[in-house]
Design a protein around this motif. Structure first.
Motif, PDB file in Angstrom:
ATOM      1  N   LEU A   1       0.823  -1.209   0.000  1.00  0.00           N
ATOM      2  CA  LEU A   1       0.000   0.000   0.000  1.00  0.00           C
ATOM      3  C   LEU A   1       0.855   1.255   0.000  1.00  0.00           C
ATOM      4  N   PHE A   2       1.915   1.272   0.804  1.00  0.00           N
ATOM      5  CA  PHE A   2       2.803   2.437   0.802  1.00  0.00           C
ATOM      6  C   PHE A   2       3.492   2.585  -0.554  1.00  0.00           C
ATOM      7  N   THR A   3       3.879   1.455  -1.129  1.00  0.00           N
ATOM      8  CA  THR A   3       4.505   1.504  -2.462  1.00  0.00           C
ATOM      9  C   THR A   3       3.519   2.042  -3.489  1.00  0.00           C
ATOM     10  N   ALA A   4       2.262   1.589  -3.404  1.00  0.00           N
ATOM     11  CA  ALA A   4       1.234   2.060  -4.334  1.00  0.00           C
ATOM     12  C   ALA A   4       1.003   3.552  -4.173  1.00  0.00           C
ATOM     13  N   ALA A   5       0.993   4.040  -2.927  1.00  0.00           N
ATOM     14  CA  ALA A   5       0.812   5.476  -2.699  1.00  0.00           C
ATOM     15  C   ALA A   5       1.979   6.266  -3.288  1.00  0.00           C
ATOM     16  N   PHE A   6       3.190   5.761  -3.086  1.00  0.00           N
ATOM     17  CA  PHE A   6       4.364   6.445  -3.648  1.00  0.00           C
ATOM     18  C   PHE A   6       4.303   6.471  -5.176  1.00  0.00           C
ATOM     19  N   VAL A   7       3.922   5.346  -5.771  1.00  0.00           N
ATOM     20  CA  VAL A   7       3.817   5.274  -7.233  1.00  0.00           C
ATOM     21  C   VAL A   7       2.763   6.256  -7.740  1.00  0.00           C
ATOM     22  N   ALA A   8       1.624   6.346  -7.022  1.00  0.00           N
ATOM     23  CA  ALA A   8       0.556   7.264  -7.430  1.00  0.00           C
ATOM     24  C   ALA A   8       1.018   8.719  -7.322  1.00  0.00           C
TER      25      ALA A   8
ATOM     26  N   ARG B   1      -2.653   0.350  -9.382  1.00  0.00           N
ATOM     27  CA  ARG B   1      -3.842  -0.492  -9.301  1.00  0.00           C
ATOM     28  C   ARG B   1      -3.473  -1.947  -9.081  1.00  0.00           C
ATOM     29  N   TRP B   2      -2.451  -2.413  -9.758  1.00  0.00           N
ATOM     30  CA  TRP B   2      -2.010  -3.801  -9.609  1.00  0.00           C
ATOM     31  C   TRP B   2      -1.496  -4.067  -8.203  1.00  0.00           C
ATOM     32  N   LEU B   3      -0.818  -3.082  -7.628  1.00  0.00           N
ATOM     33  CA  LEU B   3      -0.244  -3.251  -6.300  1.00  0.00           C
ATOM     34  C   LEU B   3      -1.307  -3.408  -5.219  1.00  0.00           C
ATOM     35  N   VAL B   4      -2.440  -2.715  -5.366  1.00  0.00           N
ATOM     36  CA  VAL B   4      -3.430  -2.721  -4.280  1.00  0.00           C
ATOM     37  C   VAL B   4      -4.516  -3.781  -4.443  1.00  0.00           C
ATOM     38  N   ALA B   5      -4.722  -4.289  -5.669  1.00  0.00           N
ATOM     39  CA  ALA B   5      -5.873  -5.169  -5.908  1.00  0.00           C
ATOM     40  C   ALA B   5      -5.845  -6.426  -5.037  1.00  0.00           C
ATOM     41  N   ARG B   6      -4.768  -7.182  -5.083  1.00  0.00           N
ATOM     42  CA  ARG B   6      -4.710  -8.448  -4.367  1.00  0.00           C
ATOM     43  C   ARG B   6      -4.698  -8.268  -2.840  1.00  0.00           C
ATOM     44  N   PRO B   7      -3.832  -7.408  -2.280  1.00  0.00           N
ATOM     45  CA  PRO B   7      -3.825  -7.302  -0.817  1.00  0.00           C
ATOM     46  C   PRO B   7      -5.135  -6.778  -0.234  1.00  0.00           C
ATOM     47  N   LEU B   8      -5.810  -5.876  -0.945  1.00  0.00           N
ATOM     48  CA  LEU B   8      -7.052  -5.331  -0.395  1.00  0.00           C
ATOM     49  C   LEU B   8      -8.190  -6.339  -0.467  1.00  0.00           C
ATOM     50  N   SER B   9      -8.209  -7.165  -1.504  1.00  0.00           N
ATOM     51  CA  SER B   9      -9.214  -8.226  -1.529  1.00  0.00           C
ATOM     52  C   SER B   9      -8.960  -9.206  -0.386  1.00  0.00           C
ATOM     53  N   HIS B  10      -7.680  -9.394  -0.040  1.00  0.00           N
ATOM     54  CA  HIS B  10      -7.341 -10.265   1.096  1.00  0.00           C
ATOM     55  C   HIS B  10      -7.775  -9.625   2.416  1.00  0.00           C
ATOM     56  N   VAL B  11      -7.583  -8.308   2.549  1.00  0.00           N
ATOM     57  CA  VAL B  11      -8.022  -7.603   3.760  1.00  0.00           C
ATOM     58  C   VAL B  11      -9.529  -7.744   3.938  1.00  0.00           C
TER      59      VAL B  11
ATOM     60  N   LEU C   1     -17.608  -1.305   1.059  1.00  0.00           N
ATOM     61  CA  LEU C   1     -17.275   0.121   1.153  1.00  0.00           C
ATOM     62  C   LEU C   1     -15.861   0.313   1.707  1.00  0.00           C
ATOM     63  N   LEU C   2     -15.487  -0.499   2.674  1.00  0.00           N
ATOM     64  CA  LEU C   2     -14.146  -0.386   3.248  1.00  0.00           C
ATOM     65  C   LEU C   2     -13.073  -0.750   2.228  1.00  0.00           C
ATOM     66  N   ARG C   3     -13.322  -1.797   1.452  1.00  0.00           N
ATOM     67  CA  ARG C   3     -12.340  -2.162   0.419  1.00  0.00           C
ATOM     68  C   ARG C   3     -12.199  -1.053  -0.609  1.00  0.00           C
ATOM     69  N   MET C   4     -13.323  -0.471  -1.022  1.00  0.00           N
ATOM     70  CA  MET C   4     -13.273   0.625  -1.996  1.00  0.00           C
ATOM     71  C   MET C   4     -12.524   1.826  -1.427  1.00  0.00           C
ATOM     72  N   PHE C   5     -12.723   2.101  -0.140  1.00  0.00           N
ATOM     73  CA  PHE C   5     -12.025   3.218   0.487  1.00  0.00           C
ATOM     74  C   PHE C   5     -10.519   2.972   0.510  1.00  0.00           C
ATOM     75  N   LEU C   6     -10.126   1.765   0.918  1.00  0.00           N
ATOM     76  CA  LEU C   6      -8.699   1.458   0.996  1.00  0.00           C
ATOM     77  C   LEU C   6      -8.052   1.459  -0.385  1.00  0.00           C
ATOM     78  N   ALA C   7      -8.831   1.109  -1.402  1.00  0.00           N
ATOM     79  CA  ALA C   7      -8.280   1.024  -2.756  1.00  0.00           C
ATOM     80  C   ALA C   7      -8.146   2.388  -3.415  1.00  0.00           C
ATOM     81  N   PHE C   8      -9.067   3.329  -3.113  1.00  0.00           N
ATOM     82  CA  PHE C   8      -9.065   4.589  -3.864  1.00  0.00           C
ATOM     83  C   PHE C   8      -8.965   5.826  -2.975  1.00  0.00           C
TER      84      PHE C   8
END
Length: 599
Positions: A31-38, A90-100, A138-145
């Motif tokens: 997630l931190f990597t995804a934020a940095f990339v964004a 998007r690729w970085l967050v998809a799998r871990p957030l579905s796991h969360v 809703l929580l997954r959508m929040f964490l993803a976007f």
């Protein structure tokens, strides 16, 4: 309507959402990597206006065609890099957030299994379903976007404003003019939207409850011709939810209007002032182009604040609703906390006290007023090893409640219950429920096969014997035998068939203690006689407490206990009580008065 809405403390959205950190922590690296990339992608987009400035003040002003093509290539590469970086995020967050999301849903389900029966009596099932589905989505959508882009947009706006101030500070101040009213609008919006979002999510839970109850009770609705009244009730709830959603839309439209209009006005003012400065030779055309391009690049980060805040508030209310359930005390902790507040400590009975024993048992429901009389009061009863005892009483006398205390579906208010001399509160619930089997008057079957409903994880070798005892051999004649799916609540079977399967489930593990709550009430006379004959062999090897309303069921037992107004008033054999107790004789005559509630 729901009665389960909790009064939440006035926490900020950030404080509430921080409670998600233990679930998010395993995925923090990605997630931190995804934020940095964004952030890198967004800042890459801010380089484009600087390239435009170079092109306008350089190759375009000088008529350098090759320079223009070079600038176009730079713009193409920057656009491609920006798109690639956002795709990587998007690729970085998809799998871990579905796991969360999956872990939170599994954790909620596990917790629900550990909560006491009193909790499930109090909460509407639709409210629990909406928390396990809609709220977690809703929580997954929040964490993803929103979680990422609230940070990304803040950084982008900050960097963009710095770039504009460096290019021309007077135009930069014009652009910053709407900042204060936009911030004030966001603060007001946040408070109002939180309340409306919470109301909407609670109303979704209410609506889910109505739909679930209507589906499960479809036979009642059709049988009584109440489909129109049910439809009206549904439309009423749906209309309330629609009104709440419109209020949400109105608030969102208001903030979107403010944060769109004010920056647009500021950009227009900066354009006019910039053109005047270019005309006066105080500003280069390239600088004005770069300034306005940067301002336009910031439109999306600014305009998105509205719906990002809205999604954040919805996620905060979803988090509140999730933890309202998670914070409920499980069975084990509920009792241990009660013991610390004056509940009895585990009782050490004499070594020779075998069988099932009730000692001075008193019970009052947790939600009952403190000054109300107990449902059960000073129950003293001893069922010796290998003995079966029938529990008889008028409707409302507390029979079902008494049987629920043995497997600790409810906790005694005071007193002790022992199995073979061991206090049930000293056992783990897993151990206790491995010793005690129960069959309820209202049998519950799951959407599974007959075999799975009876065994519930027990050894399959016991299946045929249990079906035989319960006279449930009809299961072999079903389309797929014992692998036949019985449907939701087992409604594809008759009431008597469901009751026999529930009885088979109770006896399948050859339990040492058996608690039967009027297990034969739905059977015809001939089937009842056959079940009773088979049950006698089972009861010879177990200690049983049987709630009975009919003489035929009472005759299964060695002795009978009469429960009247929450107290054991007589104990003896069936024939003894018929001779000596007028109330018992009255009950067995079939003219006993029925009361309102069998809690």
């Amino acid at each position: 309507m729901s009665t389960t809405r909790a009064t939440t403390k006035d926490r900020s959205a950030a404080t509430t959402l921080l409670r998600l950190w233990p679930y998010v922590r395993p995925a923090r690296a990605r997630l931190f990597t995804a934020a940095f990339v964004a952030i890198l992608a967004s800042c890459t987009g801010l380089v484009i206006p600087l390239v435009l400035k170079w092109m306008v003040d350089g190759p375009v002003a000088d008529g350098d065609t090759a320079g223009v093509w070079l600038g176009a290539l730079y713009l193409l590469l920057l656009g491609f890099a920006e798109a690639l970086l956002f795709g990587l995020r998007r690729w970085l967050v998809a799998r871990p957030l579905s796991h969360v999301e999956a872990e939170m849903r599994a954790g909620l389900y596990r917790h629900l299994q550990r909560l006491p029966v009193a909790f499930h009596d109090r909460w509407a099932s639709g409210q629990l379903l909406s928390r396990a589905t809609t709220d977690l989505m809703l929580l997954r959508m929040f964490l993803a976007f929103p979680l990422t882009f609230l940070l990304v947009n803040s950084v982008t706006i900050t960097v963009g404003v710095i770039i504009m101030l460096i290019q021309d500070w007077t135009l930069g101040l014009v652009i910053l003019g709407p900042a204060i009213p936009v911030v004030i609008t966001c603060m007001v919006f946040e408070k109002r939207y939180h309340r409306v979002a919470r109301l909407a999510q609670d109303q979704v839970g209410d609506l889910t409850t109505v739909v679930e109850e209507s589906v499960l009770g479809i036979r009642i609705i059709k049988g009584f011709g109440r489909h129109r009244s049910q439809a009206r009730a549904f439309r009423e709830l749906s209309g309330k939810l629609r009104g709440t959603e419109l209020r949400k839309a109105g608030l969102l439209a208001t903030i979107w209007g403010v944060i769109t209009t004010l920056p647009e006005v500021a950009i227009g003012a900066a354009l006019v002032l910039g053109c005047v400065q270019v005309a006066d030779g105080e500003l280069s055309a390239g600088t004005l182009v770069a300034f306005l391009s940067t301002a336009l690049a910031l439109r999306w980060p600014v305009e998105s604040i509205g719906f990002l805040l809205a999604m954040t508030q919805e996620a905060a209310t979803a988090t509140e609703r999730y933890f309202e359930v998670i914070n409920e005390v499980p069975e084990e902790e509920a009792y241990s906390r009660g013991a610390g507040n004056g509940a009895p400590s585990p009782h050490e009975p004499a070594a020779d006290e075998q069988g099932l024993r009730f000692r001075n048992v008193r019970f009052r429901y947790p939600d009952a007023p403190e000054d109300s009389p107990p449902i059960l009061d000073l129950i003293d009863l001893h069922i010796r090893p290998g003995e079966s005892m029938a529990l008889v009483g008028t409707t409302g006398s507390g029979k079902t409640t008494l049987t629920a205390l043995v497997p600790r579906l409810h906790e005694v208010t005071s007193g002790h219950i022992t199995l073979d001399g061991e206090d049930i509160t000293a056992m783990s619930r897993e151990e206790l429920r491995s010793r005690v089997a129960v069959a309820f008057e209202e049998p519950t079957l799951f959407s599974a096969s007959v075999k799975d409903n009876v065994l519930l994880g027990m050894d399959e070798e016991e299946l045929d014997r249990a079906l035989s005892v319960a006279q449930a051999d009809f299961a072999h004649a079903l389309p797929h035998g014992t692998d036949t799916q019985v449907g939701e609540q087992g409604l594809s079977l008759s009431g008597g068939q469901r009751q026999r399967l529930a009885l088979a489930r109770a006896v399948v593990g050859k339990p040492r203690f058996l608690v039967l709550d009027d297990p034969l009430s739905a059977l015809d006379v001939h089937t009842e006689a056959a079940v009773e004959a088979a049950l006698r062999d089972v009861l010879a090897d177990t200690t049983a407490l049987i709630v009975a309303h009919r003489p035929s069921t009472v005759l299964l037992a060695d002795r009978v206990a009469l429960l009247s107004d929450g107290r054991i008033t007589a104990v003896g054999t069936h024939h003894e009580l018929l001779r000596t107790n007028a109330e018992y004789a009255h009950l067995m005559s079939g003219t006993g008065e029925a009361k309102d509630d069998d809690r």
